[in-house]
Design a protein around this motif. Structure first.
Motif, mmCIF file in Angstrom:
data_model
loop_
_atom_site.group_PDB
_atom_site.id
_atom_site.type_symbol
_atom_site.label_atom_id
_atom_site.label_comp_id
_atom_site.label_asym_id
_atom_site.label_seq_id
_atom_site.Cartn_x
_atom_site.Cartn_y
_atom_site.Cartn_z
ATOM 1 N N LEU A 40 -16.227 -39.126 6.936
ATOM 2 C CA LEU A 40 -17.711 -38.810 6.657
ATOM 3 C C LEU A 40 -18.014 -37.347 6.055
ATOM 4 N N LEU A 41 -17.500 -36.499 6.897
ATOM 5 C CA LEU A 41 -17.449 -35.024 6.180
ATOM 6 C C LEU A 41 -16.680 -34.817 5.227
ATOM 7 N N ILE A 42 -15.421 -35.455 4.899
ATOM 8 C CA ILE A 42 -14.905 -35.099 3.569
ATOM 9 C C ILE A 42 -15.654 -35.955 2.467
ATOM 10 N N ASN A 43 -16.170 -37.118 2.627
ATOM 11 C CA ASN A 43 -16.877 -37.896 1.564
ATOM 12 C C ASN A 43 -18.049 -36.738 1.113
ATOM 13 N N MET A 44 -18.772 -36.042 2.265
ATOM 14 C CA MET A 44 -20.005 -35.347 1.998
ATOM 15 C C MET A 44 -19.474 -34.026 1.360
ATOM 16 N N GLY A 45 -18.385 -33.827 1.351
ATOM 17 C CA GLY A 45 -18.014 -32.295 0.752
ATOM 18 C C GLY A 45 -18.031 -31.306 1.517
ATOM 19 N N ILE A 46 -18.155 -31.456 2.718
ATOM 20 C CA ILE A 46 -18.276 -30.464 3.934
ATOM 21 C C ILE A 46 -17.050 -29.787 4.459
ATOM 22 N N LEU A 47 -16.029 -30.884 4.299
ATOM 23 C CA LEU A 47 -14.657 -30.530 4.760
ATOM 24 C C LEU A 47 -13.644 -30.847 3.439
ATOM 25 N N HIS A 48 -12.701 -29.971 3.438
ATOM 26 C CA HIS A 48 -11.657 -30.370 2.578
ATOM 27 C C HIS A 48 -10.272 -30.492 3.296
ATOM 28 N N LEU A 49 -9.975 -31.522 3.407
ATOM 29 C CA LEU A 49 -8.730 -31.785 4.400
ATOM 30 C C LEU A 49 -7.633 -32.651 3.229
ATOM 31 N N SER A 50 -6.225 -32.513 3.940
ATOM 32 C CA SER A 50 -5.449 -33.492 3.153
ATOM 33 C C SER A 50 -5.533 -35.004 3.519
ATOM 34 N N ASP A 51 -5.047 -35.785 2.589
ATOM 35 C CA ASP A 51 -5.358 -37.000 2.583
ATOM 36 C C ASP A 51 -4.541 -37.762 3.555
ATOM 37 N N SER A 97 -3.409 -47.385 15.979
ATOM 38 C CA SER A 97 -3.882 -46.052 15.276
ATOM 39 C C SER A 97 -3.149 -45.778 13.811
ATOM 40 N N ALA A 98 -1.951 -46.147 13.793
ATOM 41 C CA ALA A 98 -1.261 -45.802 12.384
ATOM 42 C C ALA A 98 -2.049 -46.630 11.504
ATOM 43 N N VAL A 99 -2.133 -47.713 11.860
ATOM 44 C CA VAL A 99 -2.898 -48.941 10.661
ATOM 45 C C VAL A 99 -4.337 -48.310 10.437
ATOM 46 N N LEU A 100 -4.916 -47.767 11.363
ATOM 47 C CA LEU A 100 -6.163 -47.412 11.205
ATOM 48 C C LEU A 100 -5.993 -46.167 10.168
ATOM 49 N N ALA A 101 -5.122 -45.130 10.672
ATOM 50 C CA ALA A 101 -4.824 -44.034 9.649
ATOM 51 C C ALA A 101 -4.742 -44.547 8.163
ATOM 52 N N TYR A 102 -3.748 -45.629 8.035
ATOM 53 C CA TYR A 102 -3.589 -46.414 6.639
ATOM 54 C C TYR A 102 -4.846 -46.709 6.124
ATOM 55 N N LEU A 103 -5.557 -47.481 6.652
ATOM 56 C CA LEU A 103 -6.787 -47.896 6.074
ATOM 57 C C LEU A 103 -7.866 -46.951 5.744
ATOM 58 N N LEU A 104 -8.057 -45.760 6.459
ATOM 59 C CA LEU A 104 -8.803 -44.799 6.186
ATOM 60 C C LEU A 104 -8.394 -43.793 5.139
ATOM 61 N N SER A 105 -6.876 -43.672 4.960
ATOM 62 C CA SER A 105 -6.509 -42.570 3.978
ATOM 63 C C SER A 105 -5.867 -43.363 2.895
ATOM 64 N N GLY A 106 -5.513 -44.590 2.984
ATOM 65 C CA GLY A 106 -5.098 -45.144 1.813
ATOM 66 C C GLY A 106 -3.382 -44.879 1.505
ATOM 67 N N ILE A 107 -2.810 -44.368 2.225
ATOM 68 C CA ILE A 107 -1.533 -43.783 2.208
ATOM 69 C C ILE A 107 -0.578 -44.399 3.317
ATOM 70 N N LYS A 108 0.549 -45.162 2.663
ATOM 71 C CA LYS A 108 1.197 -45.965 3.614
ATOM 72 C C LYS A 108 2.162 -44.756 4.383
ATOM 73 N N LEU A 109 2.495 -45.220 5.522
ATOM 74 C CA LEU A 109 3.273 -44.494 6.574
ATOM 75 C C LEU A 109 4.369 -43.818 5.819
ATOM 76 N N GLU A 110 5.104 -44.528 5.187
ATOM 77 C CA GLU A 110 6.445 -44.044 4.268
ATOM 78 C C GLU A 110 6.196 -42.936 3.436
ATOM 79 N N GLU A 111 4.620 -43.073 3.006
ATOM 80 C CA GLU A 111 4.532 -41.735 2.025
ATOM 81 C C GLU A 111 3.753 -40.805 2.774
ATOM 82 N N ALA A 112 3.411 -40.951 3.769
ATOM 83 C CA ALA A 112 2.527 -39.976 4.420
ATOM 84 C C ALA A 112 3.661 -38.643 4.989
ATOM 85 N N GLY A 113 4.708 -38.509 4.409
ATOM 86 C CA GLY A 113 5.643 -37.491 4.831
ATOM 87 C C GLY A 113 6.417 -37.572 6.096
ATOM 88 N N SER A 114 6.197 -36.671 7.274
ATOM 89 C CA SER A 114 7.251 -36.675 8.385
ATOM 90 C C SER A 114 6.700 -37.339 9.438
#
Length: 155
Positions: A40-51, A97-114
């Motif tokens: 929510l804070l990212i969508n409002m532009g208050i925070l700027h964090l990594s995907d 929690s990994a599935v939830l992170a995928y749903l909220l970020s749109g990034i697959k676990l394999e694409e999320a770096g380490s």
């Protein structure tokens, strides 16, 4: 004076046996709340964090579960049952929690770096935590048993 027996009872949070599934559920809910708040804070532009930030939150809450579940294992009456339930709850929490992170970020676990390796390390560390605390509990039990035997010999 009648309340002295009530006052002498230990009320420490760490002396209560808490169901591992309840622990995992509460931690999953807390992780969900933090992820949604940051989204929510990212969508409002208050925070700027990594995907990948939802994965970071997910891993942090999995580590939180690993630490506190290991500590709570000291009070379990049946360690084998507690371990079994704990490992199932850990796996469910990690996957959920990994599935939830995928749903909220749109990034697959394999694409999320380490983060794939981070989850692997967390799983290994969790088993090490449980093993260390189980060993500590066994040592304390043996020391208490030895003390009782010494006291019996003195009498």
């Amino acid at each position: 004076m009648a309340n002295t027996s009530i006052q002498n009872k230990s009320t420490s949070f760490f002396e209560k046996t808490i169901n591992p599934f309840l622990q995992a559920g509460v931690i999953f809910g807390a992780g969900l709340a933090v992820m949604l708040l940051t989204k929510l804070l990212i969508n409002m532009g208050i925070l700027h964090l990594s995907d990948r930030f939802p994965y970071m939150i997910s891993a942090a809450f999995v580590l939180f579960y690993a630490l506190f579940n290991s500590i709570f294992s000291l009070t379990a009456d049946d360690m084998n049952k507690y371990w079994f339930h704990s490992t199932i709850a850990f796996a469910g929490l990690t996957i959920g929690s990994a599935v939830l992170a995928y749903l909220l970020s749109g990034i697959k676990l394999e694409e999320a770096g380490s983060f794939k390796w981070i989850y692997t390390v967390l799983g290994f560390c969790y088993l090490v935590f449980l093993s260390i605390l189980r060993g500590m509990r066994r040592i304390v039990f043996l020391a208490q048993q030895e003390d009782r035997e010494m006291d019996a010999l003195k009498k």
